[in-house]
Design a protein around this motif. Sequence first.
Motif, mmCIF file in Angstrom:
data_model
loop_
_atom_site.group_PDB
_atom_site.id
_atom_site.type_symbol
_atom_site.label_atom_id
_atom_site.label_comp_id
_atom_site.label_asym_id
_atom_site.label_seq_id
_atom_site.Cartn_x
_atom_site.Cartn_y
_atom_site.Cartn_z
ATOM 1 N N ASN A 1 -10.992 2.953 3.564
ATOM 2 C CA ASN A 1 -11.920 4.071 3.682
ATOM 3 C C ASN A 1 -11.290 5.429 3.424
ATOM 4 O O ASN A 1 -11.962 6.343 2.921
ATOM 5 C CB ASN A 1 -12.581 4.043 5.059
ATOM 6 C CG ASN A 1 -13.548 2.884 5.205
ATOM 7 O OD1 ASN A 1 -14.181 2.476 4.243
ATOM 8 N ND2 ASN A 1 -13.650 2.330 6.406
ATOM 9 N N GLY A 2 -10.010 5.589 3.733
ATOM 10 C CA GLY A 2 -9.358 6.859 3.417
ATOM 11 C C GLY A 2 -9.349 7.134 1.921
ATOM 12 O O GLY A 2 -9.848 8.164 1.457
ATOM 13 N N ASP B 1 -9.909 14.750 9.828
ATOM 14 C CA ASP B 1 -10.485 13.810 8.867
ATOM 15 C C ASP B 1 -9.389 12.938 8.281
ATOM 16 O O ASP B 1 -8.222 13.357 8.183
ATOM 17 C CB ASP B 1 -11.213 14.559 7.741
ATOM 18 C CG ASP B 1 -12.274 13.697 7.079
ATOM 19 O OD1 ASP B 1 -13.462 13.835 7.420
ATOM 20 O OD2 ASP B 1 -11.913 12.869 6.214
ATOM 21 N N LEU B 2 -9.789 11.731 7.866
ATOM 22 C CA LEU B 2 -8.863 10.777 7.257
ATOM 23 C C LEU B 2 -8.627 11.070 5.783
ATOM 24 O O LEU B 2 -7.646 10.617 5.203
ATOM 25 C CB LEU B 2 -9.430 9.366 7.425
ATOM 26 C CG LEU B 2 -8.591 8.173 6.951
ATOM 27 C CD1 LEU B 2 -7.277 8.098 7.715
ATOM 28 C CD2 LEU B 2 -9.378 6.879 7.133
ATOM 29 N N SER B 3 -9.535 11.858 5.158
ATOM 30 C CA SER B 3 -9.471 12.111 3.729
ATOM 31 C C SER B 3 -8.801 13.447 3.437
ATOM 32 O O SER B 3 -9.311 14.514 3.806
ATOM 33 C CB SER B 3 -10.888 12.101 3.138
ATOM 34 O OG SER B 3 -10.881 12.647 1.829
ATOM 35 N N HIS B 4 -7.686 13.383 2.729
ATOM 36 C CA HIS B 4 -6.997 14.616 2.328
ATOM 37 C C HIS B 4 -7.871 15.449 1.406
ATOM 38 O O HIS B 4 -7.903 16.690 1.491
ATOM 39 C CB HIS B 4 -5.674 14.263 1.646
ATOM 40 C CG HIS B 4 -4.870 15.451 1.232
ATOM 41 N ND1 HIS B 4 -4.820 15.910 -0.072
ATOM 42 C CD2 HIS B 4 -4.084 16.298 1.955
ATOM 43 C CE1 HIS B 4 -4.044 16.976 -0.134
ATOM 44 N NE2 HIS B 4 -3.588 17.235 1.060
ATOM 45 N N ARG B 5 -8.601 14.798 0.508
ATOM 46 C CA ARG B 5 -9.433 15.537 -0.439
ATOM 47 C C ARG B 5 -10.572 16.277 0.264
ATOM 48 O O ARG B 5 -10.909 17.400 -0.117
ATOM 49 C CB ARG B 5 -9.994 14.584 -1.503
ATOM 50 C CG ARG B 5 -10.768 15.290 -2.618
ATOM 51 C CD ARG B 5 -9.916 16.323 -3.324
ATOM 52 N NE ARG B 5 -10.624 16.960 -4.420
ATOM 53 C CZ ARG B 5 -10.255 18.102 -4.991
ATOM 54 N NH1 ARG B 5 -9.157 18.731 -4.564
ATOM 55 N NH2 ARG B 5 -10.944 18.617 -5.988
ATOM 56 N N VAL C 1 -9.713 -4.368 -0.995
ATOM 57 C CA VAL C 1 -10.842 -3.866 -0.217
ATOM 58 C C VAL C 1 -10.951 -2.360 -0.454
ATOM 59 O O VAL C 1 -9.976 -1.621 -0.277
ATOM 60 C CB VAL C 1 -10.657 -4.164 1.280
ATOM 61 C CG1 VAL C 1 -11.763 -3.516 2.092
ATOM 62 C CG2 VAL C 1 -10.629 -5.660 1.512
ATOM 63 N N SER C 2 -12.123 -1.905 -0.862
ATOM 64 C CA SER C 2 -12.299 -0.496 -1.217
ATOM 65 C C SER C 2 -13.208 0.261 -0.262
ATOM 66 O O SER C 2 -13.262 1.493 -0.299
ATOM 67 C CB SER C 2 -12.860 -0.386 -2.643
ATOM 68 O OG SER C 2 -14.099 -1.061 -2.745
#
Length: 272
Positions: A26-27, A98-102, A211-212
Amino acid sequence: MEEAWPHPAVRVERRPVDEQESRGANGPDWDRYADEYQATHGSFLGDRGFVWGPEGLTEEAAGVLGDVAGRDVLEVGSGAGQCSRWVRDHGGRPVGLDLSHRQLQHSRRIDEQTGVAVPVVLGTATHLPFTDEAFDVVFCSFGALQFVADIDVAIAETARVLRPGGRFAFSITHPTRWMFPDDPGEPGLTANQPYWDRTPYVEVDDATGRVSYVEHHRTLGDWVDLLAGAGFRITRLVEPEWPEDHDRVWGGWSRTRGLLTPGTAIFVADLG
């Protein structure tokens, strides 16, 4: 808030997935999707707005956080920080995680555009990098919780960083939606799987076999047990109605479905 399933060039599976695999999928998924998400939904969310879900219910209307002025507030799954900026505009001291750097890069971009900056941290709901009793309020607007396998750990972490009497509020896809195809049209109105089937939804990239994307389902009763077990007292459960004049389609959310069945659940709970 995710888009319609499945993503392109993937196969769908239903099988157990642990926290490491969920996080590893998920990240990067949100890193890939962040630009499209902000371009598509940024105007609906507002750079300094607070929307609880695709129905468009705002925090001004819902009032679930209470008065945030002078309070330390943590947003888990903060994305580009839109909700946290609303908190700051209303006198709170927000921090985003948040887990997402973007997604956090988009938060920095909007900081610069609006002049309203929110401190953010790259991290996960299952390991909040803050001291005990650091916050008065923790909230999550369609953020991390549906993507976490070890949800009991995430709830315990929230309780740890909250001060006694602190508030925890979060919105998720309404658990009853798990029974239906994630289709905004009439096919999305016919139940085709058991509400009690908690097997995670998994997408596997056809090209790489990895797994995406992973999403986890809990029933309403599961959420009650989780919150009560961590010392929370549930004070409200908000199920936003779809506005009659609201025609926006957002993944599986639409007017066709929203006028008949709830798409979002907002839990509000106080610690102790």
